[in-house]
Design a protein around this motif. Structure first.
Motif, PDB file in Angstrom:
ATOM      1  N   HIS A  71       0.927  -1.362  -0.271  1.00 28.53           N
ATOM      2  CA  HIS A  71       0.061   0.034   0.009  1.00 28.53           C
ATOM      3  C   HIS A  71       0.864   1.347   0.021  1.00 28.53           C
ATOM      4  O   HIS A  71       0.512   2.174  -0.591  1.00 28.53           O
ATOM      5  N   ILE A  72       1.880   1.155   0.833  1.00 24.06           N
ATOM      6  CA  ILE A  72       3.022   2.391   1.015  1.00 24.06           C
ATOM      7  C   ILE A  72       3.452   2.698  -0.596  1.00 24.06           C
ATOM      8  O   ILE A  72       3.449   3.853  -1.054  1.00 24.06           O
ATOM      9  N   LEU A  73       3.766   1.649  -1.474  1.00 22.11           N
ATOM     10  CA  LEU A  73       4.473   1.748  -2.623  1.00 22.11           C
ATOM     11  C   LEU A  73       3.380   2.267  -3.666  1.00 22.11           C
ATOM     12  O   LEU A  73       3.824   3.191  -4.435  1.00 22.11           O
ATOM     13  N   ALA A  74       1.865   1.637  -3.572  1.00 26.54           N
ATOM     14  CA  ALA A  74       0.992   1.843  -4.232  1.00 26.54           C
ATOM     15  C   ALA A  74       0.906   3.555  -3.971  1.00 26.54           C
ATOM     16  O   ALA A  74       0.354   4.171  -5.029  1.00 26.54           O
ATOM     17  N   ALA A  75       0.847   4.031  -2.944  1.00 24.04           N
ATOM     18  CA  ALA A  75       0.470   5.366  -2.541  1.00 24.04           C
ATOM     19  C   ALA A  75       1.408   6.082  -3.266  1.00 24.04           C
ATOM     20  O   ALA A  75       1.059   7.208  -3.861  1.00 24.04           O
TER      21      ALA A  75
END
Length: 290
Positions: A71-75
């Motif tokens: 999720h952090i990378l996607a954000a």
């Protein structure tokens, strides 16, 4: 989505991580950590052998950990796609690439090979200054993506909180990636109960900030309880201007009066510093814990 299908609280997957091969440069030549360690001058032979034998027993807590990192990378990806970098590319791409389609064709005409005279290369320095100027002021092209980034960040915090629920419940000590205070862990780094408790408080505060329930203190004007609603920065995006954020005027549309986050309290900072051994310790453990 794949990891979300993992429901069994007793799931366990041991992996020889030092032997997993990746092809970081896309050259069809996969390598692993053991291979790299064996070719670093001055590195003890024991390091290579440790990489060859390192096994991590990934379990249910690590499922939440990896989901959170996804999720952090996607954000971050959503934020990069939200801004319009076309002008920055047109003005500055010749700094980095040999053949560029740009309306400013003269940028390609006065390129010269590096001859050691760095300070005398006026065209290069003007391009560098332009690059910095372009990168600190980026217009928003796709505002829906900033909202998607916010959703990913909220999900990352939720996964980080869920992760500790599973890790705290573990009673074994089987090659743990992130151990609870009663476990050892493969990295040999001690995790204390004070660390866990302090980190969970920080996650609660981060969740409140992302949901707009708490504000980030504003650094200008009189101390009258004003703060920046970070949630609205994502849901009501405007051109990102780093200079105006430092100066403060970019925050004006998002200023409100309301409860401020405890993360700005000196007492909270002291608690985190004490638990993790200072600011660098917080950064290191934070990168590990996510």
């Amino acid at each position: 989505a794949t990891l979300a299908e993992v429901k069994d609280p007793d799931v366990k997957m041991p992996l020889h991580v030092g032997l997993i091969k990746i092809d970081p440069f896309g050259q069809g030549k996969p390598i692993n950590a053991a291979f790299l360690f064996g070719r670093v001058d001055g590195l003890p032979e024991a390091a290579r052998k440790q990489a060859e034998t390192l096994v991590i027993g990934f379990d249910r807590g690590d499922v939440s950990w990896l989901r959170g990192y996804c999720h952090i990378l996607a954000a971050w990806g959503e934020l990069l796609l939200a801004v319009d970098g076309q002008e920055a590319f047109d003005c500055c791409a010749p700094l980095f690439f040999e053949k560029v389609e740009t309306p400013h064709t003269f940028l390609l005409e006065d390129r010269r090979p590096f001859d050691g005279d760095v300070w005398g290369n006026a065209p290069m320095w003007s391009d560098v200054i332009s690059f910095i100027h372009q990168m600190i002021r980026l217009p928003i092209k796709e505002p829906a993506r900033t909202k998607a980034a916010l959703a990913h960040l909220e999900a990352a915090v939720a996964q980080a909180q869920e992760m500790w629920t599973y890790i705290d419940a573990e009673t074994d000590d089987d090659n743990e990636w992130i151990p609870n205070p009663k476990q050892t862990g493969v990295l040999g780094v001690k995790v204390t109960q004070e660390m866990v408790d302090s980190w969970l408080v920080a996650l609660d505060e981060a969740d409140s900030i992302l949901k707009g329930k708490k504000l980030i203190p504003f650094w200008r004007g009189k101390a009258d309880g004003r703060g920046v609603n970070l949630r609205r920065v994502f849901t009501e995006p405007r051109t990102f201007d780093a200079i105006e954020w430092v100066q403060g005027t970019a925050a004006t549309p998002y200023l409100e009066k309301g409860p401020l986050t405890k993360l700005a309290d000196p007492g909270m900072g002291d608690r985190l510093n004490k638990a993790f051994g200072g600011p660098f310790g917080i950064l290191g453990f934070g990168f590990w814990f996510q």
